[in-house]
Design a protein around this motif. Structure first.
Motif, PDB file in Angstrom:
ATOM      1  N   GLY A 199      53.959  27.142  32.900  1.00  0.00           N
ATOM      2  CA  GLY A 199      53.194  28.369  33.113  1.00  0.00           C
ATOM      3  C   GLY A 199      51.973  28.143  33.971  1.00  0.00           C
ATOM      4  N   GLN A 200      51.396  29.239  34.406  1.00  0.00           N
ATOM      5  CA  GLN A 200      50.168  29.200  35.188  1.00  0.00           C
ATOM      6  C   GLN A 200      49.406  30.500  34.958  1.00  0.00           C
ATOM      7  OE1 GLN A 200      51.331  28.827  39.274  1.00  0.00           O
ATOM      8  NE2 GLN A 200      52.550  30.695  39.283  1.00  0.00           N
ATOM      9  N   ALA A 201      48.125  30.478  35.278  1.00  0.00           N
ATOM     10  CA  ALA A 201      47.298  31.677  35.069  1.00  0.00           C
ATOM     11  C   ALA A 201      46.113  31.642  36.016  1.00  0.00           C
ATOM     12  CB  ALA A 201      46.824  31.770  33.632  1.00  0.00           C
ATOM     13  N   GLN A 202      45.562  32.811  36.264  1.00  0.00           N
ATOM     14  CA  GLN A 202      44.338  32.945  37.051  1.00  0.00           C
ATOM     15  C   GLN A 202      43.323  33.736  36.240  1.00  0.00           C
ATOM     16  OE1 GLN A 202      44.752  34.783  40.877  1.00  0.00           O
ATOM     17  NE2 GLN A 202      42.586  34.600  41.383  1.00  0.00           N
ATOM     18  N   ALA A 203      42.098  33.213  36.180  1.00  0.00           N
ATOM     19  CA  ALA A 203      41.001  33.903  35.485  1.00  0.00           C
ATOM     20  C   ALA A 203      39.970  34.342  36.527  1.00  0.00           C
ATOM     21  CB  ALA A 203      40.363  32.990  34.452  1.00  0.00           C
ATOM     22  N   SER A 204      39.649  35.626  36.520  1.00  0.00           N
ATOM     23  CA  SER A 204      38.669  36.175  37.461  1.00  0.00           C
ATOM     24  C   SER A 204      37.460  36.665  36.689  1.00  0.00           C
ATOM     25  CB  SER A 204      39.278  37.335  38.256  1.00  0.00           C
ATOM     26  OG  SER A 204      40.411  36.899  38.994  1.00  0.00           O
ATOM     27  N   MET A 205      36.257  36.294  37.152  1.00  0.00           N
ATOM     28  CA  MET A 205      35.015  36.757  36.546  1.00  0.00           C
ATOM     29  C   MET A 205      34.464  37.908  37.378  1.00  0.00           C
ATOM     30  SD  MET A 205      35.764  33.836  35.232  1.00  0.00           S
ATOM     31  CE  MET A 205      35.532  32.637  36.558  1.00  0.00           C
ATOM     32  N   VAL A 206      34.220  39.026  36.712  1.00  0.00           N
ATOM     33  CA  VAL A 206      33.814  40.251  37.391  1.00  0.00           C
ATOM     34  C   VAL A 206      32.455  40.698  36.869  1.00  0.00           C
ATOM     35  CG1 VAL A 206      34.404  42.671  37.831  1.00  0.00           C
ATOM     36  CG2 VAL A 206      36.221  40.944  37.742  1.00  0.00           C
ATOM     37  N   GLN A 207      31.543  41.045  37.792  1.00  0.00           N
ATOM     38  CA  GLN A 207      30.229  41.600  37.439  1.00  0.00           C
ATOM     39  C   GLN A 207      30.256  43.104  37.671  1.00  0.00           C
ATOM     40  OE1 GLN A 207      27.540  40.055  36.257  1.00  0.00           O
ATOM     41  NE2 GLN A 207      28.166  37.920  36.410  1.00  0.00           N
ATOM     42  N   GLU A 208      29.838  43.876  36.656  1.00  0.00           N
ATOM     43  CA  GLU A 208      29.828  45.335  36.783  1.00  0.00           C
ATOM     44  C   GLU A 208      28.796  45.923  35.831  1.00  0.00           C
ATOM     45  OE1 GLU A 208      33.003  49.066  36.872  1.00  0.00           O
ATOM     46  OE2 GLU A 208      33.538  47.190  35.880  1.00  0.00           O
ATOM     47  N   ASN A 209      27.834  46.678  36.404  1.00  0.00           N
ATOM     48  CA  ASN A 209      26.812  47.361  35.605  1.00  0.00           C
ATOM     49  C   ASN A 209      26.080  46.403  34.655  1.00  0.00           C
ATOM     50  OD1 ASN A 209      27.326  49.927  36.738  1.00  0.00           O
ATOM     51  ND2 ASN A 209      29.027  50.245  35.333  1.00  0.00           N
ATOM     52  N   GLY A 210      25.749  45.212  35.151  1.00  0.00           N
ATOM     53  CA  GLY A 210      24.982  44.261  34.362  1.00  0.00           C
ATOM     54  C   GLY A 210      25.778  43.471  33.347  1.00  0.00           C
ATOM     55  N   HIS A 211      27.117  43.636  33.327  1.00  0.00           N
ATOM     56  CA  HIS A 211      27.953  42.913  32.372  1.00  0.00           C
ATOM     57  C   HIS A 211      28.933  42.019  33.126  1.00  0.00           C
ATOM     58  CE1 HIS A 211      26.459  45.330  29.026  1.00  0.00           C
ATOM     59  NE2 HIS A 211      26.687  46.405  29.759  1.00  0.00           N
TER      60      HIS A 211
END
Length: 238
Positions: free
Chosen positions: A144-156
Motif C-alpha cells: 500500500g501507499q498513501a499521501q498526507a496533505s497539510m492544509v491551512q484554512e481560517n487559522g486551522h
C-alpha cells in the motif's frame, strides 16, 4: 405558482422568473385577478386617509378670489363626466391585505439582512492553502501507499490522508491514522475503512499545540482504539 405569491407580486419583490410564472397564473385565475384589483383599490385610498385640515381665513380669501375671478363657463362648454364609482373592496379583505403587506415587507427586510450577513461571512473566510504533503511508505510485510496533505484554512491546520492498494479489513478491523510528536505522544487523527480495491481516505483538524514529527497508519482490531494496538502499515516523517 400559488396564490400566496400575490402580495409579493404586488410589492414588486418577485424575481423575473417568479413574476413571469405568476403573471401566467394570473391570466387563468379569476380569484387572483379580483384580489389584485381590490388590493390596488385599497392602497389607492391611502393618500385620502388623513384627516382634512381646515384652511385659515387668509387662504380661504385667496382661493375664493381666484375662483370668482375666472371666466364663467359658457353654454357650449361641456362639463367633465362624473367619474365612474369604484368597486368597493370587500370589507373583510382589507385587514387581511394590510397584514399580508406588513408580513411581506418584514420578510423582505429579514432576507436582505440574512444575505448581508452571509456576504460578510464569506468575505471574512480565507482561501485554503497547501502547507505541505508527504508520501507514506509501506512498512515491511505490508503493501500500500498513501499521501498526507497539510492544509491551512481560517487559522486551522488539517491533514487529509488518501491511501490505496491497502489490505481490505475483515470483521471489526479498521485503519487508524496517528500523529506523533517529538516526545512520542500519539493522537488519533481519524479512522477509515477501504473499498474493495483497497482505497480509503480521512481528514482531521490537527491540534496546534504540538510539534508533530511523524504520521502513521495502523491496522487496528477495532475502530475504537484510543492508542495504537495493531501493526504499523504506513509511516512518514512530517
Amino acid at each position: 405558482m400559488k396564490c400566496e405569491a400575490l402580495i409579493d407580486y404586488f410589492n414588486g419583490t418577485l424575481n423575473d422568473k417568479d413574476r413571469a410564472a405568476f403573471e401566467k397564473h394570473l391570466a387563468e385565475c379569476t380569484d387572483c385577478r379580483e384580489e389584485l384589483e381590490e388590493l390596488r383599490l385599497l392602497t389607492a385610498d391611502l393618500p385620502f386617509a388623513a384627516e382634512p385640515a381646515e384652511p385659515n381665513d387668509g387662504m380661504k380669501e385667496r382661493v375664493l378670489s381666484a375662483v370668482f375671478a375666472e371666466e364663467p363657463v359658457t353654454a357650449v362648454e361641456k362639463t367633465a363626466p362624473a367619474p365612474a364609482p369604484r368597486k368597493p373592496a370587500r370589507q373583510w379583505l382589507q385587514p387581511l391585505l394590510a397584514a399580508s403587506l406588513l408580513l411581506s415587507a418584514g420578510a423582505n427586510v429579514y432576507l436582505l439582512a440574512q444575505k448581508e450577513e452571509t456576504d460578510q461571512q464569506v468575505a471574512r473566510e480565507e482561501p485554503a492553502t497547501l502547507a505541505g504533503s508527504v508520501q507514506l511508505a509501506a512498512t515491511e510485510g505490508f503493501n500500500g501507499q498513501a499521501q498526507a496533505s497539510m492544509v491551512q484554512e481560517n487559522g486551522h491546520s488539517s491533514v487529509i490522508l488518501q491511501a490505496n492498494q491497502l489490505q481490505v479489513p475483515t470483521g471489526t478491523e479498521a485503519y487508524q491514522v496517528w500523529l506523533i510528536n517529538e516526545a512520542g505522544d500519539k493522537v488519533r487523527a481519524g479512522t477509515f475503512n477501504t473499498d474493495e480495491s483497497g482505497r480509503g481516505a480521512v481528514s482531521y483538524t490537527m491540534p496546534s499545540d504540538d510539534n508533530w514529527q511523524m504520521i502513521a497508519v495502523t491496522l487496528e482490531p477495532t475502530a475504537t482504539s484510543e492508542q495504537p494496538l495493531g501493526d504499523i502499515v504506513l509511516a512518514a516523517e512530517l
